[in-house]
Design a protein around this motif. Structure first.
Motif, short mmCIF file in Angstrom:
data_model
loop_
_atom_site.label_atom_id
_atom_site.label_comp_id
_atom_site.label_asym_id
_atom_site.label_seq_id
_atom_site.Cartn_x
_atom_site.Cartn_y
_atom_site.Cartn_z
N TRP A 185 -11.98 25.98 42.48
CA TRP A 185 -12.97 26.56 43.40
C TRP A 185 -12.60 26.21 44.83
N LEU A 186 -12.57 27.26 45.66
CA LEU A 186 -12.48 27.04 47.10
C LEU A 186 -13.91 27.12 47.61
N GLY A 187 -14.40 26.06 48.21
CA GLY A 187 -15.79 26.04 48.68
C GLY A 187 -15.86 25.97 50.19
N ILE A 188 -16.80 26.70 50.78
CA ILE A 188 -17.04 26.55 52.22
C ILE A 188 -18.51 26.24 52.47
N LEU A 189 -18.72 25.51 53.57
CA LEU A 189 -20.06 25.31 54.11
C LEU A 189 -20.06 26.08 55.43
N GLU A 217 -30.54 27.84 57.39
CA GLU A 217 -29.48 28.10 58.38
C GLU A 217 -28.07 27.91 57.83
N ILE A 218 -27.95 27.24 56.69
CA ILE A 218 -26.62 26.85 56.20
C ILE A 218 -26.36 27.44 54.81
N SER A 219 -25.21 28.11 54.69
CA SER A 219 -24.82 28.70 53.40
C SER A 219 -23.67 27.92 52.80
N ARG A 220 -23.59 27.98 51.46
CA ARG A 220 -22.49 27.35 50.73
C ARG A 220 -21.93 28.43 49.82
N HIS A 253 -25.28 43.37 52.46
CA HIS A 253 -24.23 42.95 53.38
C HIS A 253 -24.15 41.43 53.39
N LEU A 254 -22.93 40.91 53.31
CA LEU A 254 -22.73 39.46 53.41
C LEU A 254 -22.51 39.09 54.87
N ALA A 255 -23.44 38.32 55.44
CA ALA A 255 -23.28 37.88 56.83
C ALA A 255 -22.29 36.73 56.88
N ASP A 256 -21.35 36.74 57.84
CA ASP A 256 -20.43 35.60 57.96
C ASP A 256 -20.81 34.75 59.18
N GLY A 257 -20.12 33.64 59.34
CA GLY A 257 -20.43 32.74 60.45
C GLY A 257 -19.40 31.63 60.48
N PRO A 258 -19.56 30.68 61.42
CA PRO A 258 -18.58 29.60 61.56
C PRO A 258 -18.48 28.75 60.28
N VAL A 259 -17.24 28.49 59.86
CA VAL A 259 -17.01 27.65 58.68
C VAL A 259 -17.01 26.18 59.12
N LEU A 260 -17.92 25.39 58.56
CA LEU A 260 -18.06 23.98 58.98
C LEU A 260 -17.14 23.06 58.18
N GLU A 261 -16.93 23.40 56.91
CA GLU A 261 -16.08 22.59 56.03
C GLU A 261 -15.48 23.49 55.00
N LYS A 262 -14.25 23.22 54.57
CA LYS A 262 -13.71 23.96 53.43
C LYS A 262 -12.77 23.09 52.63
N GLY A 263 -12.71 23.35 51.32
CA GLY A 263 -11.86 22.54 50.45
C GLY A 263 -11.70 23.19 49.10
N ILE A 264 -10.68 22.73 48.38
CA ILE A 264 -10.41 23.27 47.04
C ILE A 264 -10.60 22.16 46.00
#
Ligand code: APR
Ligand code: PHB
Length: 389
Positions: A185-189, A217-220, A253-264
């Motif tokens: 899984w590649l996950g983003i916050l 305010e925060i999506s995962r 529609h999927l809203a996007d925004g700044p990626v705070l963290e990402k990892g696999i």
């Protein structure tokens, strides 16, 4: 130092155990090799079963959860052209809460501080001694570099998958059951309001995708990737584009925004049995790992500790060892139920096989969406079967 229960690891398992034991008048000392700040920042899954929430409420630790967490009465299952809502209360009378494990850990540590529960952070070189006799001990070096020893009646190994406890059990014979999945899984916050009211689990020819959240305010969000993939291959633009392809639905529609963290993160199922050697009892990730589909990891750690708390209560307060003797078997029953459920969710939703497998997965998804019996089975496992305490 002398205490009744030496607890190794200040994750959810170790911290919760210390609280539960204190309510029975049983003393414990927690040791943790990371700093408090590190433990409080570690990003993990975010769904609490009904039984987990009930237990936190019962011990007075549910206050922030009910303010900052969100009750969810369902999830969406999706495959191309269809998004189907599974209604938990209607199917099984229970719900789940979206509240990050990170927040649970912060609440547990704050409660430990408030009640004077000793938690030693930044220890090193922890070692376990004499678990086959009646006087086990734990030695370690404290944050100031001083050698320390805890003499105790029981040791609780709550030190996660890479800890020192499981090898102690392995030394006397242990069975390991495991499955490595051929994907990660590649996950983003992300700093963007969730585009959905409920979590979305999506099957797609390009691979699984999922939409979760942490707050208004925060999506995962998560994407299935290959185990050899590296995060450098995934620019933020590529991640958002792939997420919107895999979760595409007419009128949504999927809203996007700044990626705070990402990892696999790799995906595995792992169970080691028994969960005990003499005076050493294992709980949580140290004894088992589930893939994240279905968010069972934290809930399973809580379930172990609920069983262990009662067993140690009888053992240390009344000298009755029957529940302690049954601990491993009792805990493993739930471990295997959650292991099966998370394997099943994982197998239904991730693309890994051939076209035959695809058709089986799609058939299973249509069945869960159309049969109340199949949907109820998902709902009762997802929201968590009653805690066997
Ligand atoms: N000495 C002291 N502490 C240790 C040692 C050691 N040798 N080894 C590991 N630890 C600590 C880790 O730093 C961690 O804080 O033990 C703790 C174990 O906590 P978790 O990994 O959070 O495991 P657990 O409490 O069982 O919680 C399970 O965590 O991994 C997630 O998805 C999983 O949600 C589940 C939950
Ligand atoms: C998460 O929010 O991190 C999450 C939620 C549900 C899952 C897995 C992870 O099944």
């Amino acid at each position: 130092m002398r205490t009744q229960v030496a607890i190794i690891g200040a994750g959810p398992a170790g911290l919760l155990l210390s609280h539960l034991l204190a309510r029975r008048g049983i003393e414990s000392i927690v040791i943790e090799n990371r700093s408090r700040a590190y433990v409080e920042a570690r990003l993990r899954a975010g769904v609490l079963e009904q039984g987990t929430v009930d237990l936190l409420d019962e011990i007075g630790l549910g206050k922030r959860l009910h303010v900052d967490g969100q009750r969810h009465d369902g999830i969406h299952l999706q495959w191309p052209g269809t998004r189907h809502r599974i209604d938990f209360p209607e199917l099984c009378g229970r719900s789940v809460w979206v509240y990050g494990q990170t927040e649970v850990v912060k609440d547990l540590i704050q409660a430990a501080v408030d009640t004077g529960q000793p938690v030693h952070f930044e220890v090193s070189d922890a070692q376990i001694h004499y678990v086959d006799g009646d006087s086990p001990s734990v030695t370690f070096t404290d944050a100031a570099g001083e050698p320390q020893r805890i003499d105790c009646d029981v040791i609780a190994g709550c030190d996660g998958f890479h800890g020192i406890s499981r090898p102690q059990v392995a030394a006397t014979g242990q069975q390991v059951f495991q499955r490595e999945y051929p994907f990660s899984w590649l996950g983003i916050l992300a700093a963007v309001p969730p585009s959905t009211d409920e979590l979305i689990y999506a099957w797609h020819p390009n691979g699984f995708a999922m939409h979760s959240m942490r707050s208004p305010e925060i999506s995962r969000l998560y994407l299935q990737v290959t185990p050899t993939d590296t995060i450098e291959n995934w620019s933020d633009d590529r991640i958002w584009s792939e997420l919107s392809t895999r979760m595409e639905l007419d009128g949504w529609h999927l809203a996007d925004g700044p990626v705070l963290e990402k990892g696999i993160t790799p995906m595995r199922s792992f169970v080691s049995a028994p969960m005990r050697r003499g005076r050493l009892f294992l709980a949580g990730d140290t004894a088992h790992i589930v893939p994240p589909t279905g968010a069972k990891g934290l809930n399973l750690a809580v379930a172990d500790v609920a069983v262990l708390d009662r067993a140690l209560g009888d053992l240390l307060n009344r000298g009755d060892s029957s529940l302690a003797d049954a601990y491993s078997e009792t805990a493993l029953r739930r471990v295997w139920r959650s292991t099966h459920f998370s394997w099943w969710m994982t197998s239904m939703l991730h693309r890994a096989g051939d076209e035959f497998d695809d058709q089986l997965q799609l058939s299973q998804l249509r069945y869960v969406a159309s049969s109340p019996a199949a949907a109820a089975s998902l709902a009762e496992n997802y929201t968590g079967l009653p805690l066997d305490r």
